[in-house]
Enzyme design. Structure first.
Site, PDB file in Angstrom:
ATOM      1  N   ASN A  71       0.874  -1.176   0.000  1.00 49.48           N
ATOM      2  CA  ASN A  71       0.000   0.000   0.000  1.00 49.48           C
ATOM      3  C   ASN A  71       0.907   1.221   0.000  1.00 49.48           C
ATOM      4  OD1 ASN A  71      -1.762   2.072   0.532  1.00 49.48           O
ATOM      5  ND2 ASN A  71      -2.310   1.382   2.605  1.00 49.48           N
ATOM      6  N   LYS A  81       0.148   4.256  -0.177  1.00 47.02           N
ATOM      7  CA  LYS A  81      -0.443   5.432   0.490  1.00 47.02           C
ATOM      8  C   LYS A  81      -0.251   6.683  -0.384  1.00 47.02           C
ATOM      9  CE  LYS A  81      -0.013   3.078   4.877  1.00 47.02           C
ATOM     10  NZ  LYS A  81       0.121   3.142   6.320  1.00 47.02           N
ATOM     11  N   HIS A 105      -9.406   1.204   5.021  1.00 43.26           N
ATOM     12  CA  HIS A 105      -8.112   1.293   5.711  1.00 43.26           C
ATOM     13  C   HIS A 105      -8.281   2.169   6.950  1.00 43.26           C
ATOM     14  CE1 HIS A 105      -3.970   2.332   6.585  1.00 43.26           C
ATOM     15  NE2 HIS A 105      -3.647   1.241   5.922  1.00 43.26           N
ATOM     16  N   GLU A 159      -6.628   4.468   8.117  1.00 41.32           N
ATOM     17  CA  GLU A 159      -6.441   5.910   7.867  1.00 41.32           C
ATOM     18  C   GLU A 159      -7.709   6.520   7.276  1.00 41.32           C
ATOM     19  OE1 GLU A 159      -2.762   5.410   5.716  1.00 41.32           O
ATOM     20  OE2 GLU A 159      -1.824   4.760   7.591  1.00 41.32           O
ATOM     21  N   GLU A 172      -5.248  -5.034  10.639  1.00 43.13           N
ATOM     22  CA  GLU A 172      -4.217  -4.021  10.850  1.00 43.13           C
ATOM     23  C   GLU A 172      -4.485  -3.306  12.170  1.00 43.13           C
ATOM     24  OE1 GLU A 172      -2.292  -2.791   6.835  1.00 43.13           O
ATOM     25  OE2 GLU A 172      -3.955  -1.452   7.234  1.00 43.13           O
ATOM     26  N   GLY A 227       2.851   1.995  10.959  1.00 43.05           N
ATOM     27  CA  GLY A 227       3.826   3.077  10.816  1.00 43.05           C
ATOM     28  C   GLY A 227       4.565   3.412  12.098  1.00 43.05           C
ATOM     29  N   SER A 280       3.641  -2.421  10.369  1.00 38.91           N
ATOM     30  CA  SER A 280       5.094  -2.531  10.564  1.00 38.91           C
ATOM     31  C   SER A 280       5.655  -3.896  10.161  1.00 38.91           C
ATOM     32  CB  SER A 280       5.465  -2.187  12.009  1.00 38.91           C
ATOM     33  OG  SER A 280       5.123  -0.834  12.292  1.00 38.91           O
TER      34      SER A 280
END
Ligand code: 13P
Length: 251
Positions: free
Chosen positions: A10, A12, A97, A99, A169, A175, A215
């Protein structure tokens, strides 16, 4: 029958068109689409999707969208439909996702509309689920991922589930360099598979691909992939360079 592993990068909001095309060329020349039993995909920014799909033709590496809108077309400024990303070369899309959930107001209800629109258009879906740190600390992990999974997949039938993968996730691992331990991830993956079994039956659950994301790096991927219910990885940071993504595909 063993489930295939699904390794997806991904990207992003990283990479210009030129950078993305160069990256695609590297992935193709590394032959990453050719490993038996491993399916590989990348999700570039929408500005690069078409060019990356062209560059990856014949590579065996699939291209996906990071998001889409549920309507086919219309006055929805700033949005792109399933039909549009498909025409540009996508064969799958991420949905919900974390985010998108945290920063852009995605809910299980909007995720459900997106999942249905993508499936109706013939795309495959990677549905993202995962708890925030405070939810984990409050002992609510199973409840949160259950709501994400069942709420976002409401009305999806068993046949369509063949085109749905789930990505677990945990938000606190994205991250941050703080990966879930293989045991922590496995526990949630087994729970998700049980939920899928309850809703769609044993055959769908046995075939369901459940990726881990958060990660994932070349030095921790193998241990994660060795868990019985971890069927792949959805990777952010470590997917942005050909060498590290290559190492992930060759876990
Ligand atoms: P990182 O691999 O950078 O933690 O990102 C994970 C992720 O969000 C993939 O969708």
């Amino acid at each position: 029958m063993a489930r295939p592993k699904l390794i997806v990068g991904n990207w992003k909001m990283y990479k210009t068109v030129a950078e993305a095309v160069a990256m695609a060329g590297s992935l193709k020349s590394l032959g990453l689409g050719g490993r038996a039993g491993v399916h590989v995909g990348v999700c570039p920014p929408l500005t690069c999707l078409h060019a990356v799909a062209q560059a990856l033709r014949g590579s065996g590496i699939e291209v996906g969208s990071q998001n889409l809108h549920w309507e086919r077309e219309g006055a929805f400024t700033g949005e792109v439909s399933a039909a549009m990303v498909k025409e540009a070369g996508a064969t799958f899309t991420l949905v919900a996702h974390s985010e998108r959930r945290q920063l852009f107001g995605e809910t299980n209800a909007t995720a459900n509309r997106k999942v249905r629109a993508a499936l109706a258009e013939g795309l495959s879906v990677i549905l993202c689920v995962g708890e925030r740190l405070e939810e984990r600390e409050a002992g609510r992990t199973f409840e949160v991922v259950r709501d994400h999974l069942l709420g976002s997949l409401e009305g999806v039938d068993s046949a369509a589930m063949a085109r749905v993968a789930v990505a677990y996730e945990p938000v606190w691992a994205i991250g941050t360099g703080r990966t879930a331990t293989p045991a922590q991830a496995q526990e949630v993956h087994a729970h998700l598979r049980g939920l899928i079994q309850g809703a769609w039956g044993s055959a769908v659950a046995e075939a369901a691909v459940i990726q881990y994301g958060g990660s994932v790096k070349p030095d921790n991927v193998r241990e994660l992939m060795a868990q019985p219910d971890i069927d792949g990885a959805l990777v952010g940071g470590a997917s942005l360079k050909p060498d590290s993504f290559g190492a992930l595909v060759h876990f």
